[in-house]
Each structure stands twice: as C-alpha cells, then as structure tokens.
Design a protein around this motif. Structure first.
Motif, PDB file in Angstrom:
ATOM      1  N   ALA A  74       0.846  -1.237  -0.060  1.00 20.39           N
ATOM      2  CA  ALA A  74      -0.131   0.183   0.130  1.00 20.39           C
ATOM      3  C   ALA A  74       0.878   1.361   0.102  1.00 20.39           C
ATOM      4  O   ALA A  74       2.030   1.245   0.325  1.00 20.39           O
ATOM      5  N   ASP A  75       0.177   2.570  -0.390  1.00 21.94           N
ATOM      6  CA  ASP A  75       1.039   3.696  -0.185  1.00 21.94           C
ATOM      7  C   ASP A  75       0.772   4.241   1.016  1.00 21.94           C
ATOM      8  O   ASP A  75       0.034   4.151   1.891  1.00 21.94           O
ATOM      9  N   VAL A  76       2.261   4.500   1.745  1.00 17.30           N
ATOM     10  CA  VAL A  76       2.461   5.001   3.133  1.00 17.30           C
ATOM     11  C   VAL A  76       2.604   6.613   2.939  1.00 17.30           C
ATOM     12  O   VAL A  76       3.086   7.173   2.223  1.00 17.30           O
ATOM     13  N   PHE A  77       1.808   7.233   4.268  1.00 17.33           N
ATOM     14  CA  PHE A  77       1.856   8.497   4.391  1.00 17.33           C
ATOM     15  C   PHE A  77       2.451   9.049   5.488  1.00 17.33           C
ATOM     16  O   PHE A  77       2.225   8.136   6.807  1.00 17.33           O
ATOM     17  N   ILE A  78       3.154  10.033   5.884  1.00 15.67           N
ATOM     18  CA  ILE A  78       3.569  10.202   7.141  1.00 15.67           C
ATOM     19  C   ILE A  78       3.309  11.754   7.369  1.00 15.67           C
ATOM     20  O   ILE A  78       3.423  12.631   6.376  1.00 15.67           O
TER      21      ILE A  78
END
Length: 543
Positions: A60-64
């Motif tokens: 999955a695409d990870v966001f921070i």
C-alpha cells in the motif's frame, strides 16, 4: 513565491528553484519553503523499519506527517526509497520527510511497522518512534493509522534487550478518544465468554480526568448478544483504577435492544481549486444511514486540497443515505468551497466508497450565504478482495442503487420558510434566529436564518421574512423548533407564525405561535403544524 501583507505592504519572498514533479529532482510534488533570510533547516534522514515477522511487508501507499513545537510537515506520501521494493520484511527505508498510515488500497496492504527513526543532522540527535504493531484492518486492533511519540535511546536499548517497550498511540483530538476495537485480548484467545474477565491494553495520549466511557459491539457472529457486567480501567499514569458498572444486555433481542456498533471509516474531503476556497473554521460532518446517525466534530482546518481522515465511528449501515457538512464560520478565512466528500467503509475483505458531490460555497458572503449543506450520493464504488488476491471493483450510479437498496425518497428538496413577526410594540428582534424542521424521514439540523430573500433588515415588526433551505427530502413535516440566541440589545421577539413550503411537492405546513421568545420566559419553541391553517389552531410548547 512572493506574499504581500496588504495592510502593512510587507513582502515575503520564498525561493524554491526546484522541481515539483514525480519524474524530476527527488520526485516530490510538495515543498515547504522558508522565507528568504530565515535559517533553512538541514534535511532530516528518515528511516522506516518494517517488522521481521511473517507477512509484515505492505504494497500500500504509506503517508507520514511529522509534528513539532512550531508546526508540522503536512501529510507526505513516502514514494522514493533507497530500496526498490519498499516496506518489505526486515527492510529499511530512508527519506527526508509523525502520524503514519497507509491507504489500504492494494491486495497485500497489511503492514507490521517496527519503528521510525529521524536523525537531526544539525545536532546529531536521533528521535526514536517505536511502534511494534500492525497497521491492518484484519490484524491487532484493526487500525491502519498510528500516531507515535518519541522515546530516548535508553528506552530503545531496553526494548532490544527484551525488557519491555511498546509504542504510544496518539489520538486525533486531545481530550476526545475515538472508539478502539478491542481486538487482542491479553489473557484469553476466545474473548467475551460467560464469566470471563478479558484484559486489553489501550494506548493514548493524556485525556485528562476520566469521566465516562462508551462501549458497544458490531452485532456480528452467530451469538452477538452480550451481557456486560462491568468495565474496569487501570490508568497507571494517573494512579487511578476506575470501575464503570453496567449489568445490562447489549443485544437487539434483550433489555432495551440497544447496542453500539463501531466500524472503521476513511473520509476524504476535497476542497475546490478556486481562489480562497480553503477554510480555517472548524468543520463537522454528520453521516446518515439505514442504521442510524453519527457525527464527526472538528474535522480540521481545510486549507489543503485533499484531507484524509481515518476514524472509528458508529455503524450507520452499508449505505450512507446522506451527509450534512458545515462549519462554525469562525476564523479570518472561514468561507469554504467544497468540491466533494468521499466516505469509505472499510471492511475486512474490501471497502465501499460513497461519493457526495457539492461544488458550492459554504460561506456567508458567497452563493446563498449558507454554511451548512446536505449532500446526497452520486456514485457507490464497491471493492472486494477475491480469493486469488485480485481486487474486484464495481461502480454503481445512485439512480440504479436507489431502486435496489436506498430509499426512493432520498432526493434534495427546497423548502421556502416564511417567518411572520407580530405587529405590536417592540415585536422585532436583532438576535440571531435558528430553525430546525422535522419530518418523518429526518430533519434539517439547526439552520441559522441568516439571509432573508425579501428583506435586508430581518425580523422587523409586522414583516414577513422568506428564507430558502435546501435539505434531503424530509417527508411529512410534523414539527419545527425555532429559537434565537438572545444576542444584541433588542433580542426579545414576538413570533406570529411560520409557514414551510415544500417547493418540490407544493405542500404547505403552517405553524402558529403568537407568543414572545424572550429570556426569563423562553427563547425557543417547538411547534406542531395547524390542521386547518386558515381557521385558527393551537400551539404546543415542549420545554
């Protein structure tokens, strides 16, 4: 970029001279620019450690988003890693950019995050953010977002030696805990059996003094009914152990039939690409479904084009029939142009996305002056994970869905409200007036009668003010609630009558009042419609 403060004519220059392009430079499409002359912070290498357990990696695409004393970085997608295949078991990812989440959009999205490390190269300080938990809808507590707080190096060494450890999970709002799924029991594999005491750990930032709790279940399984005896909370940080007695059923077929199911939702709010579209007001969203209603208060300040919120809310059903979205009109730039809202109901093997288009202003000085809108869905997208690992996507227009699942009455209606002020001495009011219309299919929510269609100066002696309210079809209107906020000097108001016209059906509902709304007596009334509007009738006041 050059900004000029119009009052003082001060100019601020923000040099960049870099690409915002996924195919150029470092492939970032978001940059934070310091004003010219300010010291530019050194890049901070960021390492994301995926746990070394079976199935730990994620596609999955990870966001921070990293928070500091002076602000935050904004949510960034972690796109470019030193490793070609990112977030694999035992691998490390290094970037320059702490709330961390993934979007759960791929067949293998479940992710076990070990920790995040950020190095401040200026003073050679390393910040450690331990997690050691799953971000997965079918593991641990079912959450796909975590907020982590830093610990010192001694804590990390202690953790590596096997003497303890664990991550601290931050909350979306301090002082208001979102519901948590009681997934991993510490002492029993089979939870909530007769006579058993199940222990769970819930990690959160400090909530202040504990006053109450809310507990429920999702009514799934062969025997969902549950008799809850008590809940005990041990808060070691406060030196307290609190017991909350219950002694009642949470079951549709027992006691009062009440239970409170919670499910994970993902809300995406799209602000339009027009000048001044963002808002610094507090935004709220109310979800209406076949099973109930739930409210998400104080979403955030919506200056960015897209805001994504992950939270546990009360289950309103598989189909969300409508939403009510608005803001409190506070702040220096409160006007907001909303493009659309997407709401995903995250399921164990897929998700259902409902799209609510708006494309209108929620602003006192734009459009019709309304700061609250009711939106109906346009499309419903269903995504299911098949046995082979493929994702099946089905898109249905609401016109088709209405025939099979939604109520056929879910359509937007226009209501014209005529408010007559009494013709007597000092009958008018300068206070703010609020109205709620109730029907057998729902209500409008409280609306401020802010802009009269026919009078610039509202609620004057002997005058009739007309207002237009848009809402999802209320069905047969049976009651209104009208009040004022007792503001301004001439707040006392003698209300003669209110007439509500459903423009779409041409039905008229008359509500007689003929009473004062004033402090010390009452400044709100619940009124029932008059059976024969032109031949007198009674007033029913519910206090």
């Amino acid at each position: 970029v050059t900004l000029m403060k119009t009052l003082t004519k001060d100019k601020y220059n923000f040099p960049c001279e870099r690409w915002l392009d996924t195919n150029e430079d470092d492939n970032e499409v978001v940059r934070e620019l310091p004003a010219m002359g300010r010291q530019i912070a050194d890049p901070r290498p960021l390492c994301v450690f995926t746990g070394d357990v079976l199935g730990a990696g994620s596609d999955a695409d990870v966001f921070i988003n990293i928070y500091g004393e002076n602000g935050d970085t904004g949510e960034r997608c972690l796109q470019n890693s030193d490793n070609l295949n990112k977030f694999e078991r035992g691998e490390v990812r290094r970037l320059i950019k702490l709330r961390i989440r993934h979007d759960n959009t791929r067949p293998y999205s479940s992710w076990y995050l070990d920790r995040v490390e950020i190095v401040d190269t200026k003073d050679d300080t390393t910040y450690y953010f331990p997690c050691n938990r799953w971000l997965a809808v079918d593991e641990d507590d079912g959450q796909i977002a975590r907020e982590l707080v830093p610990v010192d190096e001694a804590f990390m060494k202690k953790d590596e030696d096997g003497e303890g450890g664990g991550a601290t999970l931050g909350l979306e709002q301090k002082g208001n805990s979102f519901p948590r799924l009681l997934h991993a029991c510490k002492n029993y594999k089979n939870k909530f059996e007769q006579g058993a005491i199940n222990e769970f750990t819930v990690e959160a930032v400090h909530l202040g003094e504990l006053e109450k709790l809310r507990i429920g279940h999702d009514n799934s399984g062969g025997s969902p009914g549950w008799f809850l005896d008590w809940v005990e909370i041990d808060a070691p940080s406060q030196g307290l152990r609190l017991r909350f007695p219950c002694g009642r059923w949470l079951d549709r077929g027992e006691d009062d039939g009440l239970y409170t199911p919670f499910v994970p939702y993902e809300l995406k709010i799209y602000t339009s690409d027009v000048f001044g579209a963002g808002t610094d007001a507090d935004v709220f969203i109310v979800l209406y479904g076949q099973k109930g209603v739930c409210t998400l208060q104080k979403v955030c300040r919506l200056f960015t084009p897209t805001v994504c919120i992950l939270c546990q809310l009360e289950d309103v059903g598989d189909i969300i029939e409508k939403i009510r979205v608005g803001h409190d009109n506070r702040g220096s730039n409160s006007g907001w142009h909303l493009d659309k809202v997407e709401i995903r109901r995250l399921l164990r093997k897929g998700k259902v996305t409902t799209i609510f288009p708006c494309e209108r202003w929620l602003a006192k000085s734009e459009d019709d002056g309304e700061t609250v809108r009711e939106l109906v869905p346009s499309d419903i997208i269903t995504e299911k994970l098949l046995r082979g690992g493929t994702l099946k996507r089905t898109e249905t227009e609401v016109e088709d869905a209405l025939e099979s699942e939604l109520k056929p009455q879910i359509r937007s209606h226009t209501y014209q409200v005529s408010v007559r002020t009494g013709d007597m001495y000092k009958a008018g009011t300068d206070a703010n007036v609020f109205l709620t219309i109730y029907g057998d299919l729902g209500d409008t929510g409280e609306r401020k009668l802010s802009r009269s269609d026919n009078n610039r100066n509202k609620f004057k002696r002997g005058e009739v003010d007309k207002f237009t309210i848009e809402a999802v079809d209320l069905g047969q209107v049976f009651k209104i609630r009208i009040r004022h906020d007792n503001s301004m000097i001439g707040a006392d108001w003698f209300l003669d009558q209110v007439e509500v016209l459903d423009v779409d059906t041409e039905e008229v509902y008359m509500f007689l009042c003929e009473r004062w709304l004033l402090l010390g007596l009452m400044y709100f009334l619940n009124l029932d419609p008059v059976a024969e509007p032109h031949h007198g009738g009674g007033v029913h006041v519910h206090l």
